[in-house]
Scaffold this motif. Structure first.
Motif, PDB file in Angstrom:
ATOM      1  N   GLY A  43       0.826  -1.213   0.000  1.00 54.40           N
ATOM      2  CA  GLY A  43       0.000   0.000   0.000  1.00 54.40           C
ATOM      3  C   GLY A  43       0.853   1.253   0.000  1.00 54.40           C
ATOM      4  N   VAL A  44       1.904   1.269   0.833  1.00 56.57           N
ATOM      5  CA  VAL A  44       2.791   2.429   0.917  1.00 56.57           C
ATOM      6  C   VAL A  44       3.490   2.670  -0.422  1.00 56.57           C
ATOM      7  N   ALA A  45       3.991   1.576  -1.033  1.00 61.04           N
ATOM      8  CA  ALA A  45       4.698   1.710  -2.311  1.00 61.04           C
ATOM      9  C   ALA A  45       3.759   2.242  -3.390  1.00 61.04           C
ATOM     10  N   MET A  46       2.513   1.720  -3.421  1.00 61.35           N
ATOM     11  CA  MET A  46       1.569   2.160  -4.450  1.00 61.35           C
ATOM     12  C   MET A  46       1.136   3.593  -4.220  1.00 61.35           C
ATOM     13  N   ALA A  47       0.932   3.972  -2.940  1.00 57.54           N
ATOM     14  CA  ALA A  47       0.540   5.348  -2.624  1.00 57.54           C
ATOM     15  C   ALA A  47       1.649   6.313  -3.039  1.00 57.54           C
ATOM     16  N   THR A  48       2.913   5.921  -2.789  1.00 55.27           N
ATOM     17  CA  THR A  48       4.053   6.756  -3.173  1.00 55.27           C
ATOM     18  C   THR A  48       4.035   7.003  -4.683  1.00 55.27           C
ATOM     19  N   MET A  49       3.846   5.913  -5.431  1.00 53.94           N
ATOM     20  CA  MET A  49       3.822   6.028  -6.895  1.00 53.94           C
ATOM     21  C   MET A  49       2.657   6.913  -7.344  1.00 53.94           C
ATOM     22  N   ALA A  50       1.503   6.750  -6.689  1.00 58.46           N
ATOM     23  CA  ALA A  50       0.323   7.536  -7.059  1.00 58.46           C
ATOM     24  C   ALA A  50       0.574   9.026  -6.836  1.00 58.46           C
ATOM     25  N   VAL A  51       1.210   9.358  -5.703  1.00 61.75           N
ATOM     26  CA  VAL A  51       1.505  10.769  -5.395  1.00 61.75           C
ATOM     27  C   VAL A  51       2.453  11.339  -6.440  1.00 61.75           C
ATOM     28  N   ILE A  52       3.505  10.583  -6.781  1.00 67.04           N
ATOM     29  CA  ILE A  52       4.471  11.051  -7.788  1.00 67.04           C
ATOM     30  C   ILE A  52       3.759  11.296  -9.124  1.00 67.04           C
ATOM     31  N   MET A  53       2.891  10.353  -9.512  1.00 67.75           N
ATOM     32  CA  MET A  53       2.169  10.474 -10.784  1.00 67.75           C
ATOM     33  C   MET A  53       1.247  11.690 -10.762  1.00 67.75           C
ATOM     34  N   LEU A  54       0.500  11.833  -9.680  1.00 66.91           N
ATOM     35  CA  LEU A  54      -0.472  12.932  -9.562  1.00 66.91           C
ATOM     36  C   LEU A  54       0.237  14.275  -9.630  1.00 66.91           C
ATOM     37  N   LEU A  55       1.303  14.444  -8.838  1.00 68.84           N
ATOM     38  CA  LEU A  55       2.019  15.718  -8.805  1.00 68.84           C
ATOM     39  C   LEU A  55       2.604  16.042 -10.179  1.00 68.84           C
ATOM     40  N   THR A  56       3.129  15.018 -10.866  1.00 69.29           N
ATOM     41  CA  THR A  56       3.689  15.242 -12.205  1.00 69.29           C
ATOM     42  C   THR A  56       2.591  15.707 -13.162  1.00 69.29           C
ATOM     43  N   PHE A  57       1.429  15.061 -13.067  1.00 69.17           N
ATOM     44  CA  PHE A  57       0.358  15.414 -14.002  1.00 69.17           C
ATOM     45  C   PHE A  57      -0.271  16.760 -13.708  1.00 69.17           C
ATOM     46  N   VAL A  58      -0.267  17.160 -12.428  1.00 69.75           N
ATOM     47  CA  VAL A  58      -0.733  18.503 -12.086  1.00 69.75           C
ATOM     48  C   VAL A  58       0.145  19.512 -12.826  1.00 69.75           C
ATOM     49  N   ASP A  59       1.432  19.235 -12.876  1.00 69.17           N
ATOM     50  CA  ASP A  59       2.379  20.096 -13.589  1.00 69.17           C
ATOM     51  C   ASP A  59       2.120  20.051 -15.100  1.00 69.17           C
ATOM     52  N   VAL A  60       1.886  18.855 -15.635  1.00 64.00           N
ATOM     53  CA  VAL A  60       1.669  18.699 -17.082  1.00 64.00           C
ATOM     54  C   VAL A  60       0.377  19.407 -17.517  1.00 64.00           C
ATOM     55  N   TRP A  61      -0.680  19.262 -16.715  1.00 66.57           N
ATOM     56  CA  TRP A  61      -1.984  19.803 -17.094  1.00 66.57           C
ATOM     57  C   TRP A  61      -2.069  21.322 -16.949  1.00 66.57           C
ATOM     58  N   TYR A  62      -1.488  21.849 -15.861  1.00 72.16           N
ATOM     59  CA  TYR A  62      -1.686  23.277 -15.557  1.00 72.16           C
ATOM     60  C   TYR A  62      -0.465  24.136 -15.827  1.00 72.16           C
ATOM     61  N   ARG A  63       0.462  23.645 -16.588  1.00 71.31           N
ATOM     62  CA  ARG A  63       1.663  24.432 -16.856  1.00 71.31           C
ATOM     63  C   ARG A  63       1.335  25.592 -17.788  1.00 71.31           C
TER      64      ARG A  63
END
Lengths: 256, 87
Positions: free
Chosen positions: B67-87
């Protein structure tokens, strides 16, 4: 040497922690998960930037070959888990056979991969090729990611096969307990030979300081566990490699 | 000990889901096709994780770690996409 002393010697060689070994393996698998996760993230970002190029580039991949390789890898996961299950049931011959079959399926996957890459390279579709330089930027990114991700995955398959080659004798061996017994130097030592006769150290030069006795246990669960965890951890690694492919396959071959 | 038949059934399900994902890709579902592909791949990996990797009968600590490993990956993905979408 008394029985109690012999027991003490034996126990100190026996310490192992199956749960600890498994946790260690899982922690390693999470680092692998994050390694591939980073590449999947890269793929996702570039795909949102160049959706059309990615779709077009994906049409050049051979879906049939990709599907066959998926089936091969899924089947190798089955043979792997059957190898672990056979070991659990004390059937070491069957466990070894399934492990060898898993290795063969892994090799078959790599052979297919070799033909697949060769075809792409013959068509000039590889990073740095003059042919690919004329393609759209998104296509170049697609092929770059394709080679990096399936290449890293293929490397993992290769490492998995190498690990299994080392694990084969571990899966095959019967539990055995080695005990070292000290003897007084230059003392006369009598060993009962297999045939029933006695072996004597006749002169001080023949006398030994230490003898190693190996007991064979046909059905000793405690000792079998020590080998089993090695087989199980190999399985965990192999299944992770399978999971990575489960995601690679649709994302590269099926997005047309 | 898990029955050997269970492993064979899981394998059959994995092969069937592979067939399904290939078929679904041929249907031209548009933007839904990516979603379908990822959904099917997720079901397949959960099958491998819980049965082949034996996670379902493992101690709690293994599930928490995953769960911790998947949550970490999800956070990294989400933060990256926030940057991609709203840049």
């Amino acid at each position: 040497m008394s029985d109690a002393a012999l027991g003490a010697v034996a126990r100190e060689h026996e310490h192992h922690d199956a749960t600890g070994a498994k946790i260690g393996m899982w922690l390693f698998l999470f680092t692998e998960f994050l390694l591939f996760g980073g590449l999947f993230l890269l793929y996702a970002v570039y795909r949102t930037k160049f959706p059309a190029d990615f779709h077009f580039a994906a049409t050049t991949l051979d879906v049939r070959l990709g599907t066959v390789n998926t089936a091969i890898l899924l089947t190798s996961s089955l043979t792997m888990v059957l190898s672990v299950a056979a070991h659990e049931r004390d059937n070491r011959k069957l466990s070894t056979a399934f492990l060898a079959l898993t290795m063969l399926l892994g090799l078959a996957f790599l052979v297919n991969k070799y033909f697949e890459w060769s075809t792409k390279i013959d068509h000039g579709l590889f990073p740095g090729a003059a042919e690919l330089a004329t393609h759209a930027p998104g296509e170049k990114l697609f092929y770059g990611l394709y080679y990096a991700m399936t290449g890293l995955h293929g490397l993992h398959v290769l490492i998995g096969i190498a690990v299994m080659a080392f694990v084969l004798p571990v899966a095959a061996r019967r539990p055995r307990r080695r005990v070292r017994l000290g003897t007084q130097s230059a003392s006369r030592l009598a060993l009962t030979a297999e045939a029933g006769g006695e072996l004597w150290a006749e002169t001080p030069e023949d006398a030994v300081d230490e003898i190693e006795v190996s007991f064979l246990y046909e059905h000793n669960e405690e000792l079998a566990k020590r080998d089993r965890i090695v087989v199980e951890n190999t399985g965990l690694y192999w299944h992770l490699v399978d999971i990575v492919w489960i995601f690679l396959f649709p994302l590269f071959y099926l997005i047309t | 000990m898990t029955a050997l038949g269970t492993y064979v059934k899981v394998w059959l399900a994995l092969i069937a889901l592979t067939g399904l994902t290939v078929t679904a890709a041929g249907l031209h579902l548009g933007s839904l096709s990516v979603l379908a592909a990822i959904l099917i791949a997720s079901v397949k990996s959960s099958l491998v994780l819980s049965f082949f990797m034996n996670l379902r009968s493992e101690e709690r600590v293994f599930k928490v770690m995953l769960g911790v490993a998947m949550a970490t990956m999800a956070v990294i993905m989400l933060l990256t996409f926030v940057d991609v979408w709203y840049r």
